[in-house]
Design an enzyme around this catalytic site. Structure first.
Site, short mmCIF file in Angstrom:
data_model
loop_
_atom_site.label_atom_id
_atom_site.label_comp_id
_atom_site.label_asym_id
_atom_site.label_seq_id
_atom_site.Cartn_x
_atom_site.Cartn_y
_atom_site.Cartn_z
N ASP A 266 -1.83 9.76 -9.78
CA ASP A 266 -1.70 8.76 -10.83
C ASP A 266 -0.23 8.47 -11.14
O ASP A 266 0.16 7.33 -11.37
CB ASP A 266 -2.41 9.22 -12.10
CG ASP A 266 -3.93 9.20 -11.96
OD1 ASP A 266 -4.42 8.61 -10.97
OD2 ASP A 266 -4.61 9.77 -12.82
N GLU B 225 -4.82 2.33 -4.12
CA GLU B 225 -3.35 2.39 -3.99
C GLU B 225 -2.77 1.08 -3.48
O GLU B 225 -1.62 1.05 -3.03
CB GLU B 225 -2.96 3.54 -3.05
CG GLU B 225 -3.38 3.37 -1.60
CD GLU B 225 -4.77 3.92 -1.31
OE1 GLU B 225 -5.02 4.27 -0.14
OE2 GLU B 225 -5.59 4.00 -2.24
N ASN C 282 -2.97 13.11 -3.29
CA ASN C 282 -4.13 13.58 -4.04
C ASN C 282 -4.68 14.89 -3.50
O ASN C 282 -5.03 15.79 -4.26
CB ASN C 282 -5.24 12.53 -4.01
CG ASN C 282 -4.99 11.39 -4.99
OD1 ASN C 282 -4.30 11.55 -5.99
ND2 ASN C 282 -5.55 10.23 -4.69
N ASP D 112 0.85 -1.18 0.00
CA ASP D 112 0.00 0.00 0.00
C ASP D 112 0.89 1.24 0.00
O ASP D 112 1.90 1.30 0.73
CB ASP D 112 -0.90 -0.01 1.24
CG ASP D 112 -1.85 1.17 1.26
OD1 ASP D 112 -2.97 1.02 0.76
OD2 ASP D 112 -1.46 2.23 1.78
#
Length: 428
Positions: free
Chosen positions: A301, A326, A292, A284
């Site tokens: 991204d 993620e 973000n 993760d």
């Protein structure tokens, strides 16, 4: 993140060897089909009379099937590539099957087909996929109709000088083994093939590679217009494009578009084939929501692509998948937990050691955050290095964890412990 912000990213590019290997892989199946056609060409004259109908209708069946498959999977480029090949074959059958074009009409149609079809295939290779039954499809269909209209205008207008111009030798001493193809069309074929191959290598797409190889197959069909081999090369060209559509559709169904890794569907199939010994790691991205929130989803991204590119190189027989969001999963078939811990820790360190460079003319959303770089309060310029880390949890199949779902759940619990212990670590 404001829509006007234009961050620039400095990312590792795939090595030349990796890019070349990917491009070569896309050409393997189309080239195998071409090689098979070469082998069959030697047997075509000896086919029994019973197969005579095959020599006429095989291209219609193959190209017609290709149209239906391209339409079903909404692949506009493949659809119009197959349509142009179908029109070309129909013209060949109608006007000069088993004989060289000699009259004005047949010579004009032959030259136009030899010239325009490879240019159309190269054009389709150069554009992006936009679907079929929409404005883009209408435009590409209009281009085919315009080309047909121009050819018809030359014929019905009796413009023989245009046809003579197409057949005029570009090089007086050049001849291609007595080929009936006009030199202008040969030039168009060569230029189209070179352009299409370059595009296929640059993009790394299976349909791009198929369009390139189909130009070569079409050239062989044009050169074989007066022989029994013509049907085989049109069949080959249609088969190449059709198979590529199926390949591409399979890839989209089983691969994550953003990262290029296999997705959940591919993972589920892989889990069903595992034997009694395997290890699963769940990874993760640490503080992904913060990327973000502060920099926007474009940067998020890029972070996911960065992590995915590293995870897929984990080695040790591990196969990486994007699990969702993620989260990533690496499956190690036939491996015990202790065998993969060192690899996972090396992977963690590799990701930790990479810096993602952000340059933007706009402030980040969190204007008061210091970050790891510098920003100018006066003009809002940002020049910052982002450090990405991952946490990992790992578990193996045991007599207590008999099902793959149970192993994944155990790895997820280990991942939670890694997060609780401070992140950027591997837990078991």
């Amino acid at each position: 993140m404001p829509a006007t912000s234009q961050p620039a990213f400095v990312l590792d590019e795939p090595s030349f060897a990796e890019a070349a290997a990917k491009a070569a892989g896309n050409f393997v199946l189309p080239l195998l089909i071409v090689c098979g056609s070469f082998l069959l060409a030697s047997y075509a004259p000896d086919l029994p009379d019973f197969f005579g109908v095959l020599k006429i209708y095989a291209p219609y069946v193959t190209l017609g099937l290709g149209l239906l498959i391209a339409l079903a999977f909404k692949r506009g480029r493949a659809l119009f590539a197959v349509l142009s090949l179908l029109i070309a074959y129909t013209c060949f059958r109608m006007f000069f099957a088993n004989s060289l074009p000699e009259e004005f009409v047949s010579k004009t149609i032959y030259a136009a087909v030899c010239l325009l079809v490879p240019l159309n295939l190269a054009f389709l290779a150069s554009v992006h996929e936009r679907g079929a039954l929409n404005a883009y499809g209408a435009g590409r269909l209009a281009a085919l109709l315009i080309a047909a209209g121009i050819t018809a205008a030359v014929i019905y207008g009796g413009f023989s000088k245009v046809t003579e111009l197409l057949y005029r030798p570009l090089l007086a001493d050049f001849a291609m083994s007595g080929s009936p193809i006009p030199q202008s069309a040969i030039l168009a074929m060569v230029a189209s093939l070179i352009a299409a191959v370059g595009i296929a290598v640059a993009r790394g797409g299976v349909i791009d590679a198929a369009l390139a190889v189909s130009i070569a197959a079409f050239a062989a069909a044009c050169n074989s217009v007066a022989t029994a081999d013509m049907f085989m090369w049109f069949t080959t060209a249609g088969l190449i494009v059709t198979v590529a559509v199926l390949q591409d559709s399979h890839r989209m169904a089983f691969r994550d578009e953003l990262t290029g890794l296999p997705g959940r569907r591919a993972l589920n199939e892989s889990l069903m084939s595992l034997n009694r010994s395997y290890t699963i790691a769940m990874l993760d991205v640490d503080h992904f929501k913060a990327f973000n929130d502060r920099w926007g989803h474009d940067v998020g991204d890029q972070v996911l692509r960065l992590v995915a590119s590293r995870i897929q190189r984990v080695g040790g027989g591990g196969k990486a998948y994007r699990y969702g969001g993620e989260e990533f999963i690496v499956v190690f078939p036939g491996k015990r937990l202790l065998e993969v811990l060192s690899r996972l820790d090396a992977l963690r360190k590799n990701i930790e050691g990479y810096k993602l460079h952000i340059r933007s003319s706009k402030r980040p959303r969190d204007a008061n955050a210091n970050g790891n770089g510098a920003k100018s309060p006066a003009d809002g310029q940002v020049n910052e290095w982002i450090f990405v880390t991952v946490s990992a949890g790992v578990a193996e199949r045991t007599d207590r964890l008999l099902k793959a779902e149970e192993v994944i759940q155990s790895a997820d619990q280990a991942l939670y412990r890694a997060k609780e212990a401070g992140r950027n670590r591997v837990s078991r």
